[in-house]
Structure formats: C-alpha cells, structure tokens
Design an enzyme around this catalytic site. Structure first.
Site, PDB file in Angstrom:
ATOM      1  N   GLU A  31       0.843  -1.207   0.000  1.00  0.00           N
ATOM      2  CA  GLU A  31       0.000   0.000   0.000  1.00  0.00           C
ATOM      3  C   GLU A  31       0.871   1.247   0.000  1.00  0.00           C
ATOM      4  O   GLU A  31       2.070   1.182   0.301  1.00  0.00           O
ATOM      5  CB  GLU A  31      -0.944   0.005   1.195  1.00  0.00           C
ATOM      6  CG  GLU A  31      -0.235   0.164   2.519  1.00  0.00           C
ATOM      7  CD  GLU A  31      -1.019   1.030   3.491  1.00  0.00           C
ATOM      8  OE1 GLU A  31      -1.364   2.172   3.112  1.00  0.00           O
ATOM      9  OE2 GLU A  31      -1.258   0.568   4.615  1.00  0.00           O
ATOM     10  N   LYS A  96      -5.284  10.862   0.539  1.00  0.00           N
ATOM     11  CA  LYS A  96      -5.362   9.540   1.173  1.00  0.00           C
ATOM     12  C   LYS A  96      -6.593   8.884   0.565  1.00  0.00           C
ATOM     13  O   LYS A  96      -7.722   9.292   0.843  1.00  0.00           O
ATOM     14  CB  LYS A  96      -5.502   9.740   2.684  1.00  0.00           C
ATOM     15  CG  LYS A  96      -5.684   8.475   3.481  1.00  0.00           C
ATOM     16  CD  LYS A  96      -5.739   8.783   4.979  1.00  0.00           C
ATOM     17  CE  LYS A  96      -6.318   7.621   5.755  1.00  0.00           C
ATOM     18  NZ  LYS A  96      -6.500   7.928   7.177  1.00  0.00           N
ATOM     19  N   VAL A 116      -5.565   0.599   2.878  1.00  0.00           N
ATOM     20  CA  VAL A 116      -5.766  -0.848   2.813  1.00  0.00           C
ATOM     21  C   VAL A 116      -6.992  -1.183   1.960  1.00  0.00           C
ATOM     22  O   VAL A 116      -6.936  -2.075   1.110  1.00  0.00           O
ATOM     23  CB  VAL A 116      -5.903  -1.440   4.237  1.00  0.00           C
ATOM     24  CG1 VAL A 116      -6.387  -2.888   4.194  1.00  0.00           C
ATOM     25  CG2 VAL A 116      -4.573  -1.350   4.974  1.00  0.00           C
ATOM     26  N   ASP A 148     -16.529   6.149  14.247  1.00  0.00           N
ATOM     27  CA  ASP A 148     -15.443   6.130  13.270  1.00  0.00           C
ATOM     28  C   ASP A 148     -14.946   4.700  13.107  1.00  0.00           C
ATOM     29  O   ASP A 148     -14.218   4.173  13.952  1.00  0.00           O
ATOM     30  CB  ASP A 148     -14.314   7.053  13.755  1.00  0.00           C
ATOM     31  CG  ASP A 148     -13.196   7.190  12.724  1.00  0.00           C
ATOM     32  OD1 ASP A 148     -13.158   6.387  11.770  1.00  0.00           O
ATOM     33  OD2 ASP A 148     -12.354   8.095  12.876  1.00  0.00           O
ATOM     34  N   SER A 150     -13.147   2.240  10.187  1.00  0.00           N
ATOM     35  CA  SER A 150     -12.462   2.308   8.885  1.00  0.00           C
ATOM     36  C   SER A 150     -13.144   1.440   7.841  1.00  0.00           C
ATOM     37  O   SER A 150     -13.645   0.346   8.126  1.00  0.00           O
ATOM     38  CB  SER A 150     -11.018   1.853   9.051  1.00  0.00           C
ATOM     39  OG  SER A 150     -10.383   1.812   7.804  1.00  0.00           O
ATOM     40  N   ASP A 152     -11.567  -0.145   5.887  1.00  0.00           N
ATOM     41  CA  ASP A 152     -10.733  -1.354   5.801  1.00  0.00           C
ATOM     42  C   ASP A 152     -11.502  -2.596   6.257  1.00  0.00           C
ATOM     43  O   ASP A 152     -11.314  -3.688   5.718  1.00  0.00           O
ATOM     44  CB  ASP A 152      -9.483  -1.225   6.695  1.00  0.00           C
ATOM     45  CG  ASP A 152      -8.494  -0.187   6.188  1.00  0.00           C
ATOM     46  OD1 ASP A 152      -8.753   0.414   5.131  1.00  0.00           O
ATOM     47  OD2 ASP A 152      -7.475   0.029   6.872  1.00  0.00           O
ATOM     48  N   LYS A 169      -4.003  -0.468  13.907  1.00  0.00           N
ATOM     49  CA  LYS A 169      -3.309   0.702  14.415  1.00  0.00           C
ATOM     50  C   LYS A 169      -3.457   0.758  15.936  1.00  0.00           C
ATOM     51  O   LYS A 169      -4.539   0.520  16.472  1.00  0.00           O
ATOM     52  CB  LYS A 169      -3.901   1.972  13.793  1.00  0.00           C
ATOM     53  CG  LYS A 169      -3.798   1.963  12.273  1.00  0.00           C
ATOM     54  CD  LYS A 169      -4.180   3.282  11.667  1.00  0.00           C
ATOM     55  CE  LYS A 169      -5.652   3.427  11.473  1.00  0.00           C
ATOM     56  NZ  LYS A 169      -5.989   4.537  10.558  1.00  0.00           N
TER      57      LYS A 169
HETATM   58  N1  PSU Z   1      -1.549   2.408   9.866  1.00  0.00           N
HETATM   59  C1  PSU Z   1      -0.469   3.205   9.995  1.00  0.00           C
HETATM   60  N2  PSU Z   1      -0.298   4.214   9.134  1.00  0.00           N
HETATM   61  C2  PSU Z   1      -1.188   4.458   8.140  1.00  0.00           C
HETATM   62  C3  PSU Z   1      -2.321   3.611   8.003  1.00  0.00           C
HETATM   63  C4  PSU Z   1      -2.448   2.599   8.894  1.00  0.00           C
HETATM   64  O1  PSU Z   1       0.315   3.040  10.902  1.00  0.00           O
HETATM   65  O2  PSU Z   1      -1.013   5.412   7.395  1.00  0.00           O
HETATM   66  C5  PSU Z   1      -3.305   3.854   6.904  1.00  0.00           C
HETATM   67  C6  PSU Z   1      -3.602   2.568   6.123  1.00  0.00           C
HETATM   68  O3  PSU Z   1      -3.509   2.880   4.764  1.00  0.00           O
HETATM   69  C7  PSU Z   1      -5.025   2.254   6.512  1.00  0.00           C
HETATM   70  C8  PSU Z   1      -5.593   3.621   6.727  1.00  0.00           C
HETATM   71  O4  PSU Z   1      -5.722   1.554   5.508  1.00  0.00           O
HETATM   72  O5  PSU Z   1      -4.556   4.279   7.443  1.00  0.00           O
HETATM   73  C9  PSU Z   1      -6.910   3.621   7.464  1.00  0.00           C
HETATM   74  O6  PSU Z   1      -7.341   4.925   7.581  1.00  0.00           O
HETATM   75  P1  PSU Z   1      -8.789   5.264   8.216  1.00  0.00           P
HETATM   76  O7  PSU Z   1      -8.684   4.891   9.672  1.00  0.00           O
HETATM   77  O8  PSU Z   1      -8.947   6.733   7.993  1.00  0.00           O
HETATM   78  O9  PSU Z   1      -9.769   4.433   7.471  1.00  0.00           O
HETATM   79 MN    MN Z   2     -12.125   6.729   9.852  1.00  0.00          MN
END
Ligand code: PSU
Ligand code: MN
Length: 309
Positions: A31, A96, A116, A148, A150, A152, A169
C-alpha cells in the site's frame, strides 16, 4: 479474471508485474498511504525502496499501488517513483485514497496513496492475492460517541485478499476492532503468536487463533477462496520483532496524550496527525518501529505468496 484495461478507471500494471502475473510468480502488493501519510518525507521514500527490496529478497515481486495524476499504478517503474518523489519534494497535494475515493480521484486526476481498502480492491482487480501493510484501520476509541470505523473492515469482509499486518493501528479500540472483524466474517490469525499484536507492541491483551506454518496458511486461504458464498479476505497478524517493539505499557500513555492533542481533528486526518504526534513524543522511535514492522510484514507476505504459487 477482470481485464483491468477494460475498466473505466485507468490502471497501469507495470510490465514486470504483468510478466509475473502471466508466469504465476509470487507477487506482494504494497500500500502507499503508509508512504504518503504514515511516514515523514524523505524517510518514506527510503522506506519504499527498502520494502521493495525486502520483497525481492524473500522471493516475491513488489507491486506498490498508488495513484499519480489520475492513473492507478500497480507496480512502480523508475519514472513513477521519480514522479512520486517530485510531488513530495514540491509538496504537491497527495490524497489519502480509500476505495470509495477512487472514482472521484480519477475524475479529478488526483494523486495519492491508497489505503488498505483501496489497495485490496486494486490488487484483487489486477489478480494479486497477497498484500502487506503496517496496521489496518478499524474501530476508533470513542466510537460510542463518534462512529469512526475504517472502510478497511468492509474491504476485508468483501475482497478475497490475504493481508499481512502488525495488528491494527495502536490508536484504535483493539477489542472492538476484533469484534467488528468477527462480525464481518473476516478470519484473523496470529503468526506464531497467541496474542493479537498491537502495531508498536507484540501484545494487546486480546487472544487470537495461532498459526505456525506457511503451508497451513496458504492451504486455508486457497480453500477459503474456493468456497461458495464466502468472499472475505484473510488477516494475518505478524508481531513486530522484540528488538524494535515499544512495549504496550510504555507507548499507551503516549497514545493517550496524542489523542488528547488531536482534539478537533477527525475523519481521514486523524491517523496522520496521531502518527506525526507520536513521532514527536517518542523522539522518532515510533517511526523506527513502524519501518521495522513493515519490513517484517513484507517478508512474511512474500513467503506466503511464494507458498501459494
Ligand atoms: N496504519 C499506519 N499508518 C497508516 C495507516 C495505517 O500506521 O497510514 C493507513 C492505512 O492505509 C489504513 C488507513 O488503511 O490508514 C486507514 O485509515 P482510516 O482509519 O482513515 O480508514
Ligand atoms: Mn475513519
């Protein structure tokens, strides 16, 4: 298989990846949001080169996926890498991009890193079934007040790709993320561990089903892909090595501090902010750990891809 050339999006599969697909060689998708938004410049570009080399050392061809001026690249050639570096150097806007953002980003001819969810989707469209990332997104702390979650999770529920991560994370609500994955029908396995890792740390306090053998993993994934009505991915959680981990008791107060400092920031901005803040608070130790776990994940993903061929 879907012909990427017939899709309305512009997807450019590099000649090297096309050859590898034709030869059914091992390929690992990487990614790019972790590069564009997760790590500081210029360390992020060095990290990308290091990760691509690591995939090759472990017998797989790296297919880094990102969008440059509206074109999705699967596998970056020298010119694409230069273009990405140029954009970073000149602080051009890099988005992003989650899977829901791809169509508009194409329409606007944007550039950006794929998360992801977007990387899983684009890897699957291109015929690549193994993908390495750092940490997946999931259910954020405080979801009781601000829902919130994701995208993902939905991607893992619906796209049959095997994803290697170091857990989710660390800034998330980890037990709730695992519950959400279960509800979404996503199988989650700990690689040579009984405990779900939490990105910077090997522990999270939450148990996970353990797998110790590459062939068991590869067989299970092949079987799953052949089952009717099941189209989910598979999540393999690979703990960071002991030399680079930041133990949970140590990182947790820093995460809490970073979350307090993030007041007023929400949506897709929250992770990049928290990662930046953690780098400041830990004097870059979090960045060193992030690089180490990424490398660890790419190497395991490459071996799984090899086992699947
Ligand atoms: N974990 C990290 N750094 C990142 C991400 C995850 O340590 O940059 C990214 C990945 O690309 C993941 C995304 O898919 O954050 C998810 O973001 P959100 O929580 O906004 O959906
Ligand atoms: Mn989010």
């Amino acid at each position: 298989m879907i012909k990427t050339s017939q899709l309305p999006l512009r997807i450019e599969v590099s000649p090297e990846i096309q050859d590898a697909l034709n030869a059914k060689s091992a390929i690992v998708a990487l990614e790019s949001t972790v590069i564009t938004h997760g790590l500081p410049y210029p360390q992020n570009l060095e990290a990308l080169a290091m990760l691509e080399a690591c995939a090759r050392e472990n017998g797989a061809i790296p297919a880094t996926i990102c969008m440059l001026d509206g074109v999705i690249h699967v596998g970056l050639g020298e010119r694409d890498l230069d273009s990405l570096a140029h954009k970073m150097e000149h602080k051009e806007k890099l988005n992003k991009l989650a899977s829901r953002d791809l169509a508009m980003a194409y329409s606007k001819k944007s550039s950006g890193g794929t998360t992801v969810s977007a990387t899983m989707y684009l890897a699957w469209l291109s015929g690549i079934s193994v993908f390495a990332t750092g940490g997946i997104g999931g259910v954020h702390r405080g979801w009781q007040n601000n829902l919130d979650i994701s995208l993902d999770i939905k991607a893992l529920a619906t796209i049959p790709t095997l994803v290697v991560c170091a857990g989710c994370k660390a800034i998330l609500d980890i037990p709730s993320t695992l519950e959400a994955l279960e509800s979404a029908g996503v199988p989650v396995y700990g690689w040579q561990t009984d405990e779900f890792p939490s990105f910077y740390s090997r522990e999270s306090g939450v148990k996970v089903a353990r797998v110790d053998s590459l062939s068991e993993l590869a067989n299970a994934f092949s079987t799953q892909r052949s089952l009717p009505l099941i189209s989910s991915g598979m999540l393999v959680a690979n703990p960071i090595d002991r030399d680079h981990e930041i133990p949970r008791t140590e990182i947790e107060p820093y995460i809490e501090q970073a979350i307090i400092d993030s007041k007023g920031i929400s949506g897709k901005e929250i992770t990049p902010f928290l990662l930046g803040r953690l780098a400041e608070i830990t004097g870059n130790r979090s960045v060193t750990a992030n690089l180490a776990l990424l490398k660890n994940n790419v190497s395991l993903a490459a071996k799984i891809a090899g086992e699947l061929t």
